[in-house]
Scaffold this active site. Structure first.
Site, mmCIF file in Angstrom:
data_model
loop_
_atom_site.group_PDB
_atom_site.id
_atom_site.type_symbol
_atom_site.label_atom_id
_atom_site.label_comp_id
_atom_site.label_asym_id
_atom_site.label_seq_id
_atom_site.Cartn_x
_atom_site.Cartn_y
_atom_site.Cartn_z
ATOM 1 N N HIS A 154 -1.988 11.654 -2.596
ATOM 2 C CA HIS A 154 -2.767 10.570 -1.991
ATOM 3 C C HIS A 154 -3.253 10.859 -0.574
ATOM 4 C CE1 HIS A 154 0.990 9.139 -0.036
ATOM 5 N NE2 HIS A 154 0.181 8.574 0.824
ATOM 6 N N ASP A 194 2.657 3.525 -0.917
ATOM 7 C CA ASP A 194 2.423 4.215 0.357
ATOM 8 C C ASP A 194 2.858 3.303 1.509
ATOM 9 O OD1 ASP A 194 1.289 6.065 2.226
ATOM 10 O OD2 ASP A 194 -0.551 4.865 2.288
ATOM 11 N N ASP A 212 20.673 -24.354 2.635
ATOM 12 C CA ASP A 212 20.552 -23.641 1.360
ATOM 13 C C ASP A 212 20.123 -22.191 1.549
ATOM 14 O OD1 ASP A 212 18.153 -24.529 2.224
ATOM 15 O OD2 ASP A 212 17.392 -25.139 0.273
ATOM 16 N N GLU A 245 -7.394 12.925 2.938
ATOM 17 C CA GLU A 245 -7.476 12.350 4.272
ATOM 18 C C GLU A 245 -6.919 13.289 5.342
ATOM 19 O OE1 GLU A 245 -5.534 8.605 4.845
ATOM 20 O OE2 GLU A 245 -6.526 8.326 6.776
ATOM 21 N N ASP A 246 -5.799 13.934 5.038
ATOM 22 C CA ASP A 246 -5.103 14.669 6.097
ATOM 23 C C ASP A 246 -5.227 16.183 6.024
ATOM 24 O OD1 ASP A 246 -4.304 12.287 7.092
ATOM 25 O OD2 ASP A 246 -2.324 12.306 6.140
ATOM 26 N N HIS A 262 6.931 12.413 2.485
ATOM 27 C CA HIS A 262 6.248 11.127 2.287
ATOM 28 C C HIS A 262 5.598 10.998 0.906
ATOM 29 C CE1 HIS A 262 3.716 7.651 2.936
ATOM 30 N NE2 HIS A 262 2.624 8.388 2.886
HETATM 31 MN MN MN Z 1 0.378 8.000 2.893
#
Ligand code: MN
Length: 736
Positions: free
Chosen positions: A82, A149, A269, A86-87, A58
């Protein structure tokens, strides 16, 4: 550098990223990027995506999307890192130590953005927006990493549980796609919208895709034919061009279906043509070529070159009717405009190296700054949503106060609307306006992005003229309110004086009349206060005599003693003429829907039956009825509020005096012939006066005759015109 073993697909992916970057940054030192990759990979070790792939795929894919946007190395380092804060157990401080202040700040920004909840209670939601915008303004790379992301997450959304899928898709279409749009990143916006649409409206998406697919063959043939024709025509005109034929994006087709409430079979169109040329001049030249070849659909030509969209999008758009009657859209722009349209703010990185971000005067950043400043004192979170969706609602204009507060107005709104949107006091005392630093007329129309400064003067009153051009109901109501209030004050004053004057004339001592008696009379008319009674007198709803006959029935009869001549408007305030004239003539005119209004024929034009008439509510004398042709009407109607519909009451056999002037040759027998015509038509002559002109040959006959209706007058006039020696016949209006 050593190649990763074939058993390491993640390492392979990273090398591909490097190769991609090398294409446009052959000389950049990618060592920091590799360190970021190694660090992130270590920390995400053992984590899995919902797709079952190693987590590290990712961040690498995000960095790859950023590479396609041609972001700088710091931006791509942020892309790789990134999710570590957080993880994993990594802190922002650790990122700072290892990768420096810039990367740490960007990672921190992206981490904070991931924690925002856009579907919480409204106040929390507003707070989320505020934080996001602050992060964006701080460093625009934060939002670019966030968008990358989001793109990768949307591309792999299918692996998530349906509920989370819906939530992320909705957030994408409501928050991130509009932001990409505002930043001018057309390509990102398009992809986000189509991906989200697919999950939010799966049935509609399938239907549209199937429909596009089923017509692909004929569409492609059609596009091919059009493309060849355009190419040939442009070549003949010497306009260099690259032409792209394309089928519209599913989401934009969907929006079209929704907007026009049609089914997919009715969309003709689906195909569009894009012409990319080298200069603005050739854009317009190409438009000319297209319009010369195919008929343009009126109202569909849009010039975003002369007036760029707020996100700096520039292009010419037109829709034309094709060879077999199909309509198709053509977009024409320069290559440079195209780059900006596709990449938006990201386009700045390619050519402006060594800068932290776009220039401070970049309009897109200015927009963000305004938004953030406005956010600080924003009360209504819903309002903010609508601001983000700025261009999805083209009927609105987004304007700013000098301090950056956003004022959302309808298109064609004026500085007056702006002033009232700020505060009614600002509106009421507005005397002038500056737009983008320059003084403009108050009736000028505001455009998206205008910075408006209102000049006020204490004690100033709104003008009635404003009602003719304000667009918002708020401004209209406030202006009316002030005008009505001041008119009412005048009416009360006039009404009171009028009553006193009539009382004196009729020998009623008003000072002896108890206040209670007046209140009682007022109540009898349905008013709760004596002021209302005065106002009604002032407006001419009824006569002072009528009121006095109720106050002192022993002294005043209800019938007026003598008619008063009506005066020509506008009457001098404070000297009202009584409306107590008797109504033998005027009963033939009536105000539509209002039987109790006093109506009289205006002296200036004395309208006759059958003629187009218009009523004007006078101050204190009821409704004056003018001929529409009366020259005074134009001057009187400055106050549209006081204009009133009037109509002739049918079937009363009466006649009205009309003044006629006849210009003649000076010859004997003329007068006889004229009166002969009048008697033929059995017209009563009220007065007649003939005189010779001293300074030239000829004479003038002026007369007042009784005429029943317009038809009779016309007959008379044409009979007079037929007399030999009559040069002209005209109806005379008493001009004031
Ligand atoms: Mn991410």
């Amino acid at each position: 550098m050593p190649l990763p073993p074939p058993s390491d697909p993640v390492g392979q992916l990273y090398r591909e990223l490097e190769a991609k970057i090398r294409e446009y940054r052959p000389k950049d030192d990618l060592a920091p990027l590799e360190r970021a990759y190694q660090f992130a990979r270590e920390r995400h070790e053992g984590q899995m995506r919902d797709s079952g792939e190693p987590y590290m795929v990712h961040p690498i894919m995000v960095a790859r999307i950023l590479a396609e946007m041609r972001l700088d190395v710091v931006g791509m380092e942020t892309g790789l890192l990134h999710d570590v804060v957080e993880d994993t157990s990594v802190t922002v401080d650790e990122v700072r130590e290892r990768f420096g202040e810039e990367v740490a700040r960007c990672v921190d920004g992206v981490t904070k953005l991931s924690k925002l909840d856009f579907f919480s209670a409204e106040d929390r939601q507003a707070e989320s927006f505020r934080k996001m915008l602050l992060a964006m303004v701080e460093d625009i790379r934060v939002i670019m990493v966030k968008l990358a992301d989001r793109i990768h997450n949307m591309r792999t959304l299918g692996y998530l549980a349906p509920e989370r899928r819906q939530r992320i898709a909705r957030e994408t279409i409501e928050i991130y796609a509009p932001i990409a749009h505002r930043l001018g990143m057309g390509k990102v916006r398009g992809e986000l919208e189509d991906l989200a649409f697919q999950h939010l409206e799966p049935d509609a998406y399938k239907e549209i895709i199937a429909s596009i697919e089923s017509r692909r063959h004929s569409n492609e043939e059609f596009l091919e034919e059009i493309l060849r024709t355009v190419e040939a025509e442009l070549r003949r005109e010497g306009i260099p061009a690259r032409i792209e034929g394309r089928v519209k994006r599913p989401y934009s087709v969907f929006m079209k279906l929704r907007r026009q409430k049609i089914t997919v079979d009715q969309v003709y169109d689906l195909m569009a043509l894009r012409i990319l040329t080298d200069s603005v001049k050739n854009c317009y030249a190409a438009l000319g070529v297209i319009h010369n070849r195919w008929r343009p659909i009126p109202g569909r030509i849009k010039d975003f070159i002369a007036i760029p969209r707020p996100n700096l999008y520039q292009s010419l758009h037109t829709s034309v009717v094709g060879p077999q009657g199909q309509t198709f859209e053509v977009q024409i722009r320069t290559e440079e405009m195209h780059r900006i349209a596709e990449e938006g703010i990201a386009a700045h990185w390619k050519y402006k190296e060594g800068r932290k971000g776009p220039a401070a005067d970049d309009n897109r950043i200015a927009w963000l700054r305004h938004l953030v400043e406005w956010q600080r004192d924003m009360q209504d979170p819903g309002e903010f949503m609508s601001t983000l969706k700025v261009d999805l609602y083209p009927e609105e204009a987004y304007t700013f106060t000098p301090k950056g507060k956003v004022i959302v107005l309808p298109r064609e709104a004026t500085p007056i609307d702006f002033a009232y949107a700020i505060h009614s006091d600002v509106g009421n005392t507005c005397v002038g306006a500056k737009v983008n630093g320059r003084i403009v007329p108050l009736r000028s129309q505001l455009r998206n992005g205008d910075i408006v400064e209102i000049m006020t003067q204490p004690g100033h009153q709104p003008s009635k003229d404003w009602l003719a051009f304000v667009r918002t109901s708020r401004a209209r109501n406030k202006i009316k309110h002030v005008i009505n209030a001041s008119e009412r004050l005048k009416a009360i004053e006039i009404g009171e004086k009028y009553l006193e004057k009539e009382a004196r004339r009729l020998g009623v001592q008003l000072s002896r009349v108890a206040r209670a008696d007046l209140d009682r009379v007022a109540a009898g008319y349905g008013y709760s206060k004596t002021e209302d009674l005065y106002a009604a007198l002032g407006y001419g709803r009824f006569s002072a005599r009528q009121v006095l006959s109720k106050v002192a029935p022993d002294k005043v009869d209800e019938e007026p003693a003598e008619p008063l001549a009506p005066e020509v408007e506008p009457a001098a305030a404070g000297a009202p003429a009584g409306p107590g004239r008797h109504q033998d003539h005027d009963a033939v005119i009536k105000v539509r829907g209002m039987d109790d209004l006093l109506v009289y024929r205006a002296k200036c034009c004395n309208p006759i039956r059958g003629e187009a008439i218009v009523g004007y509510v006078t101050r204190g004398k009821g409704v004056a009825v003018h001929s529409r042709a009366c020259p005074n009407v134009q001057n009187l109607m400055y106050d549209v509020e006081r204009k009133i519909e009037v109509e002739w009451v049918r079937a009363v056999d009466d006649a009205f005096p009309v003044r006629i002037v006849v210009h003649t040759d000076d010859r004997p027998g003329m007068l006889n012939q004229l009166t002969g015509v009048l008697s033929d038509e059995s017209t009563n002559i009220r007065s007649l006066e003939a005189r010779s002109l001293t300074d030239q040959v000829g004479g003038v006959v002026e007369m007042t005759v009784d005429v029943r209706d317009k038809k009779q007058l016309e007959k008379l006039v044409s009979a007079m015109r037929r007399i030999s020696g009559v040069r002209d016949v005209e109806r005379l209006f008493n001009q004031t």
